[in-house]
Design an enzyme around this catalytic site. Structure first.
Site, short mmCIF file in Angstrom:
data_model
loop_
_atom_site.label_atom_id
_atom_site.label_comp_id
_atom_site.label_asym_id
_atom_site.label_seq_id
_atom_site.Cartn_x
_atom_site.Cartn_y
_atom_site.Cartn_z
N LYS A 262 0.77 -1.25 0.09
CA LYS A 262 0.04 -0.05 0.13
C LYS A 262 0.92 1.25 -0.02
O LYS A 262 1.84 1.32 0.92
CB LYS A 262 -0.83 0.04 1.25
CG LYS A 262 -1.70 1.24 1.46
CD LYS A 262 -2.56 1.12 2.56
CE LYS A 262 -3.32 2.68 2.96
NZ LYS A 262 -4.37 2.72 4.09
N LYS A 274 -10.03 12.91 8.20
CA LYS A 274 -9.63 12.40 9.42
C LYS A 274 -9.75 13.68 10.42
O LYS A 274 -9.23 14.62 10.18
CB LYS A 274 -8.25 11.83 9.15
CG LYS A 274 -8.14 10.71 8.86
CD LYS A 274 -6.69 9.74 8.79
CE LYS A 274 -6.61 8.60 7.94
NZ LYS A 274 -7.35 7.54 8.60
N GLU A 346 -9.58 4.05 1.71
CA GLU A 346 -8.82 4.28 0.31
C GLU A 346 -7.91 3.13 0.09
O GLU A 346 -7.75 2.88 -1.13
CB GLU A 346 -8.21 5.81 0.22
CG GLU A 346 -6.79 5.83 0.95
CD GLU A 346 -6.80 5.38 2.38
OE1 GLU A 346 -7.67 5.71 3.24
OE2 GLU A 346 -5.52 5.12 2.60
N ARG A 348 -7.89 -0.10 0.57
CA ARG A 348 -8.45 -1.18 -0.09
C ARG A 348 -8.59 -1.04 -1.63
O ARG A 348 -8.83 -1.68 -2.43
CB ARG A 348 -9.33 -1.69 0.69
CG ARG A 348 -10.71 -0.80 0.81
CD ARG A 348 -11.71 -1.13 1.66
NE ARG A 348 -11.03 -0.81 3.11
CZ ARG A 348 -11.74 -0.90 4.19
NH1 ARG A 348 -13.10 -1.77 4.12
NH2 ARG A 348 -11.13 -0.52 5.33
N1 BES Z 1 -4.44 4.34 6.71
C1 BES Z 1 -5.66 4.24 7.46
C2 BES Z 1 -5.48 2.95 8.45
C3 BES Z 1 -4.60 3.18 9.80
C4 BES Z 1 -5.33 3.69 10.87
C5 BES Z 1 -3.32 3.00 9.56
C6 BES Z 1 -4.32 3.85 12.13
C7 BES Z 1 -2.54 3.25 10.59
C8 BES Z 1 -3.01 3.42 11.72
C9 BES Z 1 -6.68 3.49 6.54
O1 BES Z 1 -6.87 4.06 5.20
C10 BES Z 1 -8.15 4.10 7.18
O2 BES Z 1 -8.47 5.16 7.29
N2 BES Z 1 -8.98 3.18 7.31
C11 BES Z 1 -10.18 3.37 8.10
C12 BES Z 1 -11.29 2.71 7.22
C13 BES Z 1 -12.75 2.98 7.96
C14 BES Z 1 -13.16 4.51 7.31
C15 BES Z 1 -13.82 1.99 7.49
C16 BES Z 1 -10.15 3.20 9.35
O3 BES Z 1 -9.62 2.08 9.83
O4 BES Z 1 -10.44 3.91 10.31
ZN ZN Z 2 -4.86 4.93 4.70
MG MG Z 3 -7.55 6.13 5.19
#
Ligand code: BES
Ligand code: ZN
Ligand code: MG
Length: 491
Positions: A262, A274, A346, A348
């Site tokens: 990724k 975020k 994003e 995935r």
């Molecule tokens: N990059 C993040 C996941 C992440 C979270 C990596 C904490 C490292 C530390 C990913 O793109 C993300 O934002 N995932 C969301 C998905 C949700 C919106 C379904 C998440 O896990 O909150």
């Molecule tokens: Zn991410």
């Molecule tokens: Mg994200």
């Protein structure tokens, strides 16, 4: 700092620090520690153990100054012999190097080959771990500090007098140093601010430093390949997305494998922005990409009999007037349609196309590595990474190899029901659904974009970037994944 091995008695190496060890509860040191003890008139058994009550607890270091010479003996605690592991050898060595580098007068350190004595572990693997620990112990990211932290240690020497052990350890040391260098390079890439590290500069790094044939595709070329899901994620950024494809081919390759990382160089969340505290460290969202690029560096030097492709779909996830939106429906490379439920899921979406690209190469096996879900951080914390896939035997095999390489993976379930929340009214799938079981839902989503190949998915969201030092003394970027990927590939 140079790390090397000498076929000498530890007493015959002229060093500022002599590193020996002690298992918990041992009162009369044996092996090389015993030899050092005798040479210094029982100072370890009489003084360190009897008088100072040092009992070999794991991770403790007794620093014993030798008055006459100004040198020091470090007696390191190995803990209980029954609990001893290769990982402990690495972590202890890193700790020794870190504490030595605090003193300006220590230029040369000589160490016992931990583990290869009374514990009876393989000298090759012991030396490999010592090399990695020693190099990790020197790691600092001080590029942006005007005052650099000098590392005064010039040489770290393993002393081993036994012919057979020496030969094995010598090879282990060489491999260990290659791996350690790759890990430190990945740490540098991940720690780098996203203001300097964006798809183009990441691709440049891969071209110059992956050590293998590297092709970079621009936006138009990505469009021609039909990777619309990948492009959708990057369309809100001022930085152009890049598809990076690295290839290593041995003439005797019997197996063809792809590793997919990724590569979100910054994840602001997109329009589903975020909150500040979650966004703060999102320059680490390309840790999977760094892992596959730096794995290729090591592969190019270790030259295993295999064909390896490394793929990174690099882009930035930003909110803007051109950003992809919740409710958008995108047709991925495979033809599957994705309804965007949340622009922050994003990774995935980019991986859907990167996995499809990998599969088109006709590989037998695909391993993706991604900082994919916050849910994985909730489930496993910073202690273990998640693993899923479509072949249980390969998952088990990977977990075992990783364990020996000093990394932990824990299998997360892929029950069908975890996919229920992804059902869409208007498209083949949504990119996210409910609040619960997020790691498994993401795994199910990805699985829909792999049809034939054996596939493993590593979720390193919790282990890639730390706000407190881990057992190896590493804070911020850890370089997780590389050690396991390399070992798995060279097996
Ligand atoms: N990059 C993040 C996941 C992440 C979270 C990596 C904490 C490292 C530390 C990913 O793109 C993300 O934002 N995932 C969301 C998905 C949700 C919106 C379904 C998440 O896990 O909150
Ligand atoms: Zn991410
Ligand atoms: Mg994200």
């Amino acid at each position: 700092m140079k790390v090397k091995i000498e076929k000498k008695s530890i007493l015959d190496v002229n060093a500022d620090v002599i590193v020996v060890n002690l298992f918990e509860g041992v009162n009369t040191p044996g092996g090389v520690t015993g030899i050092v003890d005798k040479a210094f008139n029982g100072i370890i058994s009489d003084f360190v153990i009897q008088k100072e009550k040092f009992n070999g607890k794991y991770g403790e270091i007794y620093q014993l100054p030798l008055i006459e010479s100004g040198k020091k003996i470090f007696v390191t605690g190995l803990g209980k012999q029954s609990d001893f592991t290769y990982t402990k050898i690495r972590d202890l060595t890193a700790k020794v190097v870190r504490s030595c580098s605090l003193s300006k007068n220590i230029k040369k350190v000589v160490s016992i080959l931990h583990g290869a004595g009374i514990a009876g572990l393989c000298p090759f693997s012991c030396a490999k771990m010592i090399a990695q620990g020693a190099i990790s112990g020197t790691y600092v990211f001080d590029k942006y500090k005007t005052e650099k932290q000098e590392n005064p240690i010039e040489e770290f020497i393993i002393a081993e007098i036994n012919d057979e052990k020496f030969e094995k350890a010598k090879k282990g040391l060489e491999e260990g140093l290659i791996i350690a260098e790759s890990v430190n390079n990945a740490r540098d890439l991940i720690n780098e601010s996203s203001q300097y590290l964006y798809p183009e500069t990441l691709a440049d790094y891969a071209v110059k430093n992956s050590g293998v044939k590297t092709t970079v595709y621009n936006k138009e070329q990505i469009q021609e390949m039909g990777m619309r899901a990948f492009l959708a994620v990057g369309q809100g950024s001022v930085h152009e997305p890049k598809l990076i494809h690295m290839e290593y081919k041995s003439e005797n390759a019997k197996k063809k494998i792809a590793i997919v990382g990724k590569g979100i160089t910054f994840d602001a969340g997109g329009l589903d922005l975020k909150p500040p505290s979650s966004m703060l460290t999102m320059r680490d969202d390309m840790s999977g990409a760094a892992a596959v690029i730096c794995t290729m560096q090591a592969i190019s030097k270790l030259k295993p009999d295999i064909e390896v492709h490394a793929i990174v779909a690099a882009c930035e996830n930003m909110p803007s007037g051109s950003a992809y939106k919740p409710g958008d429906v995108i047709t991925a490379k495979t033809g599957r349609t994705i309804e965007i439920d949340n622009t922050d899921a994003e990774g995935r979406v980019t991986l859907a196309d990167a996995l499809a690209y990998a599969e088109e190469l006709g590989v037998d096996e695909i391993i993706d590595i991604a900082t994919l879900t916050g849910a994985c951080v909730v489930a496993l914390g910073t202690v273990a990474s998640g693993i899923m896939g479509n072949n249980d035997n390969k998952i088990k095999e990977f977990i075992e190899i990783a364990q020996k390489a000093g990394e932990r993976y824990w299998q997360m379930p892929m029950y069908e029901e975890y996919g229920d929340s992804l059902k869409s009214d208007i498209a083949d799938t949504k990119n996210t659904g409910g609040r619960y079981g997020g790691t498994s839902a993401a795994g199910i989503f990805l699985s829909k974009f792999v049809s034939k190949a054996d596939w493993l998915h590593l979720d390193i969201a919790g282990t890639a970037f730390l706000d407190k030092p881990n057992s190896e003394g590493i804070k911020n970027a850890t370089g997780i994944g590389i050690r396991s990927l390399i070992e798995y590939i060279i097996q």
